[in-house]
Design a protein around this motif. Structure first.
Motif: not given
Length: 293
Positions: A272-293
């Motif tokens: 439920v925290g994924l996609g919320t401000d300041g959430d570390i897993p969200t930042e890590q997910t965005l970095e992964f997405l940017a790497k492979y998109k």
């Protein structure tokens, strides 16, 4: 940091696209929020009209955006696409993705392999139609939580699910898994009481069935398996063991993989925290997405 970066990016986009910001949310110039198309049936025939359906979160006037297909959890018995989407849908849409949240048929009405077959059918619908909603069918990321993480992993490794519905494995750019302990269901695999009970209720106890439902079994080189990002709750030993074993197999098969412990999270709050401000897993997910998109 994630919230500031996201807010700045949205503000700049608003200046360029004529969008107004109200209370931190993005609205189009005509006052409407980002577009949501609900309850699209993804099966041409058969199935369940309510459960074999998906929702699309997108923005008007966009095209060729990478796509995230989210598979909800719930022990293969519960859960739904609306609750599964949560803040993820809004955040990832604002970050430049089309977000698709799917339902699938559940136990005890159906059994393995129907769960995974339904998810593959949903991906096939996305592959064939998402261009009409601003998405790029050649850039699909699968994401799932708990039982949904198991299903995302299964159709990303056992290539026959997507092959059977006409989707090339190369259409998958990545697979993001949120805290599952079901990558290896075989007897003797590390697990604790709750996952064992849920697995037995949904899959039974036949070793052959449990093997066929285990994503770990299918990890091999040369199968176009996409890169993986695997999260596990740091305090959950069985999820950690299953995640690390899955990662070792992927590495041995020359598949890029990242494993991330989620600190100060529970099985529920990681999702439920994924996609919320300041959430570390969200930042890590965005970095992964940017790497492979």
């Amino acid at each position: 940091m994630n919230g500031l970066r996201s807010a700045t990016r949205v503000w700049l986009a608003c200046l360029l696209l004529g969008i107004t910001l109200i209370s931190g949310k993005a609205f189009c110039a005509n006052g409407t929020s980002p577009k949501i198309v609900r309850n699209i049936s993804y099966m041409a025939q058969g199935g369940d009209p309510k459960l074999n359906a998906l929702d699309i979160y997108t923005e008007a006037g966009t095209s060729n955006r990478p796509v995230i297909v989210f598979i909800h959890g719930g022990g293969w018995r519960n859960g739904d696409k609306v609750m599964g989407a949560g803040d993820k849908a809004t955040d990832f849409t604002q970050e430049g993705y089309v977000f698709v949240s799917i339902n699938y048929r559940l136990s005890p009405a159906v059994t393995h392999p129907v769960f995974a077959q339904d998810c593959a059918q949903a991906v096939a619908w996305v592959y064939g139609h998402i261009a009409g909603y601003g998405g790029d069918p050649k850039r699909i990321f699968l994401m799932g939580h708990s039982a949904g993480a198991h299903l995302a992993a299964l159709i990303s490794t056992d290539t026959h699910y997507l092959a059977d519905v006409g989707v090339p494995m190369k259409a998958l750019r990545g697979c993001i898994l949120l805290d599952s302990a079901a990558y290896d269901m075989r007897p003797g695999a590390p697990n604790d009481l709750i996952p064992k009970v849920l697995i037995r209720k949904a899959f039974g106890s036949d070793p052959a069935v449990l093997k066929s439902a285990s994503p770990l079994v299918y990890v091999a080189a040369g199968h176009d398996i996409p890169p993986f990002l695997i999260f596990y709750v740091a305090t959950r030993d069985t999820s950690r063991q299953q995640s690390e074993t899955m990662a070792r197999a992927l590495t041995a098969a020359h598949v890029p993989v990242e494993v991330k412990p989620a600190y100060d999270k529970s099985h529920r709050t990681l999702n439920v925290g994924l996609g919320t401000d300041g959430d570390i897993p969200t930042e890590q997910t965005l970095e992964f997405l940017a790497k492979y998109k």
